[in-house]
Write a protein that holds these residues in place. Structure first.
Motif, PDB file in Angstrom:
ATOM      1  N   LEU A 168      -3.155   2.952  23.600  1.00  0.00           N
ATOM      2  CA  LEU A 168      -1.711   3.155  23.808  1.00  0.00           C
ATOM      3  C   LEU A 168      -1.178   2.141  24.821  1.00  0.00           C
ATOM      4  CD1 LEU A 168       0.920   4.726  23.383  1.00  0.00           C
ATOM      5  CD2 LEU A 168       0.139   6.388  25.074  1.00  0.00           C
ATOM      6  N   TYR A 169      -1.795   2.061  25.991  1.00  0.00           N
ATOM      7  CA  TYR A 169      -1.350   1.122  27.023  1.00  0.00           C
ATOM      8  C   TYR A 169      -1.642  -0.317  26.624  1.00  0.00           C
ATOM      9  CZ  TYR A 169      -0.691   4.826  30.522  1.00  0.00           C
ATOM     10  OH  TYR A 169      -0.254   5.915  31.233  1.00  0.00           O
ATOM     11  N   ASP A 170      -2.790  -0.527  26.013  1.00  0.00           N
ATOM     12  CA  ASP A 170      -3.250  -1.894  25.805  1.00  0.00           C
ATOM     13  C   ASP A 170      -2.688  -2.530  24.537  1.00  0.00           C
ATOM     14  OD1 ASP A 170      -5.292  -4.157  25.355  1.00  0.00           O
ATOM     15  OD2 ASP A 170      -5.830  -3.351  27.311  1.00  0.00           O
ATOM     16  N   TYR A 171      -2.748  -1.816  23.432  1.00  0.00           N
ATOM     17  CA  TYR A 171      -2.327  -2.385  22.150  1.00  0.00           C
ATOM     18  C   TYR A 171      -0.937  -1.913  21.732  1.00  0.00           C
ATOM     19  CZ  TYR A 171      -6.069  -5.109  19.972  1.00  0.00           C
ATOM     20  OH  TYR A 171      -6.940  -6.111  19.618  1.00  0.00           O
ATOM     21  N   ALA A 172      -0.753  -0.577  21.740  1.00  0.00           N
ATOM     22  CA  ALA A 172       0.517  -0.048  21.242  1.00  0.00           C
ATOM     23  C   ALA A 172       1.689  -0.554  22.074  1.00  0.00           C
ATOM     24  CB  ALA A 172       0.484   1.481  21.243  1.00  0.00           C
ATOM     25  N   ALA A 173       1.441  -0.798  23.377  1.00  0.00           N
ATOM     26  CA  ALA A 173       2.518  -1.271  24.256  1.00  0.00           C
ATOM     27  C   ALA A 173       3.198  -2.507  23.668  1.00  0.00           C
ATOM     28  CB  ALA A 173       1.959  -1.583  25.646  1.00  0.00           C
ATOM     29  N   HIS A 174       2.409  -3.399  23.087  1.00  0.00           N
ATOM     30  CA  HIS A 174       2.989  -4.626  22.501  1.00  0.00           C
ATOM     31  C   HIS A 174       3.916  -4.285  21.324  1.00  0.00           C
ATOM     32  CE1 HIS A 174       1.124  -7.857  24.704  1.00  0.00           C
ATOM     33  NE2 HIS A 174      -0.066  -7.295  24.593  1.00  0.00           N
ATOM     34  N   ALA A 175       3.440  -3.411  20.460  1.00  0.00           N
ATOM     35  CA  ALA A 175       4.233  -3.055  19.285  1.00  0.00           C
ATOM     36  C   ALA A 175       5.491  -2.294  19.704  1.00  0.00           C
ATOM     37  CB  ALA A 175       3.384  -2.215  18.330  1.00  0.00           C
ATOM     38  N   ILE A 176       5.346  -1.393  20.685  1.00  0.00           N
ATOM     39  CA  ILE A 176       6.495  -0.632  21.185  1.00  0.00           C
ATOM     40  C   ILE A 176       7.510  -1.580  21.821  1.00  0.00           C
ATOM     41  CG2 ILE A 176       7.226   1.076  22.908  1.00  0.00           C
ATOM     42  CD1 ILE A 176       4.391   2.365  22.492  1.00  0.00           C
ATOM     43  N   ASN A 177       6.992  -2.534  22.579  1.00  0.00           N
ATOM     44  CA  ASN A 177       7.870  -3.499  23.245  1.00  0.00           C
ATOM     45  C   ASN A 177       8.698  -4.292  22.230  1.00  0.00           C
ATOM     46  OD1 ASN A 177       8.068  -6.540  24.502  1.00  0.00           O
ATOM     47  ND2 ASN A 177       8.372  -4.952  26.039  1.00  0.00           N
ATOM     48  N   LEU A 178       8.087  -4.619  21.106  1.00  0.00           N
ATOM     49  CA  LEU A 178       8.838  -5.326  20.056  1.00  0.00           C
ATOM     50  C   LEU A 178       9.894  -4.406  19.447  1.00  0.00           C
ATOM     51  CD1 LEU A 178       5.983  -7.351  18.293  1.00  0.00           C
ATOM     52  CD2 LEU A 178       7.962  -8.304  19.514  1.00  0.00           C
ATOM     53  N   LEU A 179       9.498  -3.150  19.197  1.00  0.00           N
ATOM     54  CA  LEU A 179      10.464  -2.208  18.610  1.00  0.00           C
ATOM     55  C   LEU A 179      11.671  -2.000  19.524  1.00  0.00           C
ATOM     56  CD1 LEU A 179       8.225   0.589  17.004  1.00  0.00           C
ATOM     57  CD2 LEU A 179       9.650  -1.102  15.812  1.00  0.00           C
ATOM     58  N   ALA A 207      10.704  -3.880  30.473  1.00  0.00           N
ATOM     59  CA  ALA A 207       9.390  -3.235  30.428  1.00  0.00           C
ATOM     60  C   ALA A 207       9.494  -1.738  30.693  1.00  0.00           C
ATOM     61  CB  ALA A 207       8.458  -3.893  31.440  1.00  0.00           C
ATOM     62  N   VAL A 208      10.505  -1.349  31.450  1.00  0.00           N
ATOM     63  CA  VAL A 208      10.683   0.078  31.747  1.00  0.00           C
ATOM     64  C   VAL A 208      10.915   0.857  30.447  1.00  0.00           C
ATOM     65  CG1 VAL A 208      12.169   1.779  32.869  1.00  0.00           C
ATOM     66  CG2 VAL A 208      11.518  -0.297  34.095  1.00  0.00           C
ATOM     67  N   SER A 209      11.689   0.264  29.548  1.00  0.00           N
ATOM     68  CA  SER A 209      11.921   0.925  28.258  1.00  0.00           C
ATOM     69  C   SER A 209      10.602   1.191  27.545  1.00  0.00           C
ATOM     70  CB  SER A 209      12.775   0.033  27.349  1.00  0.00           C
ATOM     71  OG  SER A 209      14.114   0.106  27.735  1.00  0.00           O
ATOM     72  N   THR A 210       9.745   0.189  27.546  1.00  0.00           N
ATOM     73  CA  THR A 210       8.434   0.347  26.898  1.00  0.00           C
ATOM     74  C   THR A 210       7.651   1.471  27.573  1.00  0.00           C
ATOM     75  OG1 THR A 210       8.436  -2.002  26.391  1.00  0.00           O
ATOM     76  CG2 THR A 210       6.314  -0.876  26.259  1.00  0.00           C
ATOM     77  N   ASP A 211       7.657   1.462  28.902  1.00  0.00           N
ATOM     78  CA  ASP A 211       6.901   2.485  29.626  1.00  0.00           C
ATOM     79  C   ASP A 211       7.463   3.888  29.360  1.00  0.00           C
ATOM     80  OD1 ASP A 211       5.312   0.526  30.565  1.00  0.00           O
ATOM     81  OD2 ASP A 211       6.076   0.508  32.612  1.00  0.00           O
ATOM     82  N   ARG A 212       8.795   3.972  29.192  1.00  0.00           N
ATOM     83  CA  ARG A 212       9.381   5.291  28.895  1.00  0.00           C
ATOM     84  C   ARG A 212       8.918   5.789  27.521  1.00  0.00           C
ATOM     85  NH1 ARG A 212      14.589   4.476  32.066  1.00  0.00           N
ATOM     86  NH2 ARG A 212      15.306   3.118  30.400  1.00  0.00           N
ATOM     87  N   VAL A 213       8.836   4.858  26.558  1.00  0.00           N
ATOM     88  CA  VAL A 213       8.379   5.271  25.224  1.00  0.00           C
ATOM     89  C   VAL A 213       6.908   5.685  25.285  1.00  0.00           C
ATOM     90  CG1 VAL A 213       8.076   4.570  22.826  1.00  0.00           C
ATOM     91  CG2 VAL A 213      10.075   3.773  24.109  1.00  0.00           C
ATOM     92  N   ILE A 214       6.110   4.938  26.054  1.00  0.00           N
ATOM     93  CA  ILE A 214       4.695   5.300  26.215  1.00  0.00           C
ATOM     94  C   ILE A 214       4.599   6.708  26.813  1.00  0.00           C
ATOM     95  CG2 ILE A 214       2.616   4.798  27.583  1.00  0.00           C
ATOM     96  CD1 ILE A 214       3.220   1.813  27.183  1.00  0.00           C
ATOM     97  N   ALA A 215       5.433   6.981  27.821  1.00  0.00           N
ATOM     98  CA  ALA A 215       5.418   8.310  28.452  1.00  0.00           C
ATOM     99  C   ALA A 215       5.812   9.391  27.451  1.00  0.00           C
ATOM    100  CB  ALA A 215       6.374   8.320  29.650  1.00  0.00           C
TER     101      ALA A 215
END
Lengths: 377, 308
Positions: free
Chosen positions: A174-185, A322-330
C-alpha cells in the motif's frame, strides 16, 4: 549553486545521490546513513563528508536543501527538523505514515515559504504527463471511471526482514506500490470522497500486505478501481498503468506509451484524431542532462533544483499534493480494517461525523468486524 | 597518463562491425510494454532463442553482446556443447544483470544484495577475500568477486570484451566513484585477458572520466540515434566528443526502439564519427538480414574494425 545534504542511502537514496551530485547547480555537502559500512566506502572513494546522524549533517555541513530517503516511519521527524531550520526538503514517498502529520508538515512548509517535493516520479514521466495534459484539455469529455494498476517483483518469498516488510515502518504494497498509482489518480481526478471494498491481502509477507484492491468514489460521480501486487514475478520491474474512461473516449498510459481513443475531435488537440492515437515515450520525453534509471528520476531532481533556485513553491509534487495521497492511503487502511473514514473536505467530514454520531445514538453498529485481509492467513 | 602492466599486455581486440544484442529475448523494449511481454512469451523457451541465434550466425553475425541473465547461461551451455557448429562465435558479456540486484536491494538493502550474490559455493579463498573485503571496506575485492561470479557462465567460451552495464557505469559516474572503472578494467584484463567495455547513457561525461582514470582508447557503447533518444547532452555533443576523444564507440538503440525508419536510422549512424560498430537486436531472420543489408550499404559488414 545550492548545497544539498542526503539522508538515507538505500536504493533510492544512492540513486538520488548520483543524480543530485551530477547536477551542475548542486553541491552535495554531506551524506547521512545508518550503515557505517556504506558511508565509509563513499567517503573513502569519493571524499564526500559523511555523518551518522541527520542533525550532525545539518549542523556541520549546513545544507540548504535536504533529500530524505529513509524508511517512511522516520520521515516525519526528519522533515519537521529540516523545515524548522528553514531547509527546503525533497522527501521520498509516501510523505509520512499519517495524513494528519503530512498535512501538518505541508502547512509548516507553506508558512515558512519553503520548497518541498515528494518523490512521486511518475508525474515527471512524459507519458503520464501527456495524459494529464489530455485530461485538462477535456480530451475524453467527462471522466466516468478509471483503473490504476501497479505490479512488480518485490516480495517473492516469505523470508526477509527489511523495513519494507513491516507496516509500522511504512513497508507494504500500500505505502510502497499503491501510493504511486493513488498519486496518479489524485493528480488526474482529484481526491476521492470515499473508498470502499479495500482489501489488503498477503501473498508472502507476514507483517504487511503484498496486494491491494480498492474502489474510489469521487464527488463528480466518477469511480476508480485500484489493483496492486508487488509479488508478481511476471513483471520484470515495477509496471504502473492507468486506464481512464470518459464520455468522449478512453485513455491508457504506462511508462512507455500513451493510447488515446477519441470519439469526436477536441478543440486545441489538433494532433489527436478521432479513433486511436498512440504516443511513445521516445517522442514525448524531453532530454535530460544526466540519465541513470529513467528520465523521470533526473527530471524530478531538476524540477526540485529549479524550484529551489527560483523559490517556486507551486510544483506538481509539493507536500500539499502528497497529502492527498496520504489521505487516500489512510482511507484505504481504515476501510480495510472495517472502519468508515471521513472524506477530505472539511464540510464533508463534518457532515459525516454528524451522521455517524446520529447513527450511534440510534445504537447502530458502526464498525463491521470483518477486516478484509484474506490471503496467506 | 600512466599505464599498468596489464594495459600494455592486453592486445586490443578486433570488433565486428555489427554485433547482435539480447534485449529482445528478455522482455526489454523501450517503446512498448505489450511488445516486451510478447517477446518474453515468445522467448520463454531456450529453443526459441537458439533459433534466432542460429539465424544470426547464418546471416554472418559472430558476436553476441549479452547480459548475465540465467537464460544466457543455458545458451552458453548449448554453444559450449557444439564448438564446431558455432565456430568463431564469441560473447561480449555485460554485467551485472541489474534488475537482479535492484530487486534484491529492495528486499535486503544495498549491502545485503551484494552479499547475496557473492559466491557461496565453497570457494574458500573467494569467501575469505569477500569477508575481508567487506570488513575492511576494500571495495575492489568485492567488485572482483562479483565480476567472477557473473563470468562463471562463460567459462571456456571466448569473451574478448567484457562490459560494465550502464546502470552501474552511470551510477558510478554520478557518484564520482570513478576509480571503480579502473578496478573493473584491471580485473577483466588480468583475469580474463579481455578488454573492458563501458555501456552508458552519458557518453560525453563518461569519456572525460575514463580519460582521467587512465583508461586509454576505451571501448564504449552508447545510444546513438538520429532523434537523440537517451543521448545525454544531445546528438550534437555526441558528435563533438566522438570527434575529440580517442575511443572505440559501439552504437546501440540506433532505431530508438522503432521510432526512426530503419534506412534513415542506419544511414545517420554510419555517418557518425568514430562509431566502429552497431549493436542491434532482432527476433526474426528477416529483420536480421535487413539490418545487415542496410549497414552493408555503408560499411563492410563482414569485416572487423581495425585493432586500435
Amino acid at each position: 549553486m545550492i548545497k544539498v545534504g542526503l539522508v538515507g542511502l538505500g536504493k533510492m537514496g544512492l540513486s538520488h545521490y548520483a543524480i543530485f551530485n551530477a547536477h551542475p547547480d548542486v553541491e552535495v555537502v554531506g551524506l547521512c546513513d545508518s550503515s557505517g559500512f556504506l558511508l565509509d566506502i563513499l567517503h573513502k572513494y569519493t571524499g564526500v563528508a559523511t555523518f551518522s546522524r541527520a542533525d550532525e549533517l545539518i549542523d556541520s555541513a549546513k545544507p540548504e536543501s535536504l533529500v530524505i530517503s529513509t524508511p517512511t516511519g522516520s520521515h516525519a521527524v526528519l522533515v519537521r527538523d529540516a523545515l524548522s531550520r528553514n531547509i527546503d526538503v525533497f522527501c521520498e514517498k509516501p510523505l509520512t505514515l499519517t495524513a494528519e502529520e503530512s498535512a501538518e508538515l505541508s502547512d509548516l512548509a507553506s508558512e515558512r515559504g519553503l520548497v518541498t517535493q515528494v518523490g512521486y516520479h511518475n508525474r515527471f514521466l512524459a507519458t503520464f504527463g501527456e495524459v494529464k495534459r489530455l485530461l485538462d484539455a477535456g480530451a475524453i469529455g467527462t471522466v466516468t471511471h478509471a483503473m490504476a494498476e501497479a505490479y512488480g517483483p518485490v516480495v517473492l518469498k516469505p523470508a526477509g526482514s527489511t523495513w519494507r516488510k513491516d507496516r509500522n515502518q511504512g513497508g507494504g504494497a500500500l505505502y510502497d506500490y499503491a501510493a504511486h498509482a493513488i498519486n496518479l489518480l489524485t493528480w488526474y481526478m482529484g481526491e476521492p470522497g470515499r473508498v470502499a471494498g479495500t482489501s489488503l491481502g498477503q501473498v508472502f509477507s507476514r507483517q504487511t500486505e503484498d496486494q491491494v484492491a480498492s474502489t474510489l468514489f469521487f464527488e463528480s460521480g466518477a469511480t476508480a478501481q485500484l489493483s496492486v501486487n508487488w509479488s508478481d514475478e511476471s513483471a520484470r520491474k515495477m509496471s504502473t498503468r492507468v486506464t481512464i474512461w470518459g464520455t468522449n473516449g478512453r485513455l491508457y498510459v504506462d511508462r512507455q506509451e500513451c493510447h488515446a481513443y477519441l470519439r469526436n475531435p477536441v478543440a486545441g488537440l489538433d494532433e489527436y484524431q478521432p479513433g486511436w492515437n498512440v504516443r511513445y515515450t521516445t517522442d514525448l520525453t524531453p532530454p535530460v542532462w544526466y540519465y541513470l534509471r529513467g528520465e523521470e528520476y533526473s527530471s524530478q531532481v531538476d524540477g526540485f533544483v529549479k524550484a529551489v533556485m527560483s523559490r517556486d513553491t507551486s510544483g506538481p509534487n509539493s507536500f500539499g499534493a502528497a497529502v492527498s495521497t496520504d489521505r487516500v492511503i489512510a482511507m484505504m487502511s481504515a476501510d480495510a480494517r472495517g472502519e468508515r473514514v471521513a472524506a477530505a473536505p472539511e464540510r464533508v467530514r463534518r457532515r459525516r461525523r454528524w451522521v455517524l454520531r446520529a447513527r450511534s445514538f440510534q445504537g447502530r453498529a458502526l464498525r463491521p468486524t470483518s477486516p478484509s485481509r484474506s490471503l496467506g492467513q | 597518463m600512466s599505464s599498468s602492466p596489464s594495459d600494455q599486455l592486453a592486445s586490443a581486440p578486433t570488433i565486428d562491425r555489427v554485433l547482435f544484442g539480447d534485449n529482445q529475448f528478455f522482455g526489454v523494449n523501450h517503446m512498448s510494454e505489450e511488445k516486451a511481454r510478447a517477446q518474453a512469451m515468445r522467448f520463454g523457451d531456450l529453443s526459441a532463442i537458439v533459433e534466432v541465434i542460429d539465424a544470426a550466425y547464418e546471416e554472418g553475425l559472430r558476436t553476441l553482446m549479452c547480459t548475465t541473465h540465467d537464460r544466457i547461461g543455458e545458451l552458453c551451455e548449448h554453444i559450449r556443447a557444439q564448438p564446431s557448429r558455432y565456430e568463431g562465435f564469441r560473447f561480449y558479456p555485460g554485467m551485472p544483470y541489474a534488475h537482479k540486484y535492484a530487486n534484491a536491494a529492495t528486499e535486503d538493502g544495498v549491502v545485503g544484495a551484494i552479499r547475496r550474490f557473492l559466491p557461496s559455493d565453497g570457494l574458500f579463498d573467494a569467501a575469505m577475500r569477500g569477508g575481508r573485503s567487506l570488513a575492511t571496506k576494500d571495495i575492489d575485492g568485492v567488485t572482483t568477486l562479483l565480476i567472477d561470479a557473473e563470468m562463471k557462465m562463460f567459462e571456456g567460451l571466448p569473451t574478448p570484451v567484457v562490459f560494465l552495464q550502464n546502470v552501474v557505469v552511470d551510477l558510478l559516474l554520478g557518484l564520482g566513484f570513478t576509480s571503480a572503472f579502473r578496478t573493473f578494467s584491471d580485473h577483466v584484463r588480468a583475469r580474463y585477458g579481455a578488454e573492458p567495455g563501458f555501456i552508458t547513457m552519458n557518453l560525453p561525461a563518461l569519456l572525460v572520466e575514463l580519460e582521467k582514470a587512465g583508461i586509454e582508447n576505451p571501448i564504449v557503447c552508447a545510444n546513438v540515434n538520429k532523434i537523440g533518444f537517451r543521448m545525454c547532452g544531445g546528438a550534437g555533443e555526441y558528435d563533438r566528443v566522438l570527434r575529440s576523444h580517442e575511443c572505440r564507440a559501439i552504437a546501440m538503440s540506433v532505431y530508438a526502439s522503432g521510432a526512426i525508419p530503419a534506412a534513415e536510422a542506419i544511414e545517420w549512424v554510419c555517418g557518425m564519427p568514430n562509431v566502429e560498430s552497431i549493436l542491434f537486436g532482432a527476433s526474426s531472420r528477416s529483420n536480421i538480414r535487413s539490418t545487415m543489408e542496410l549497414v552493408g550499404r555503408y560499411w563492410d559488414v563482414n569485416g572487423a574494425t581495425s585493432a586500435a
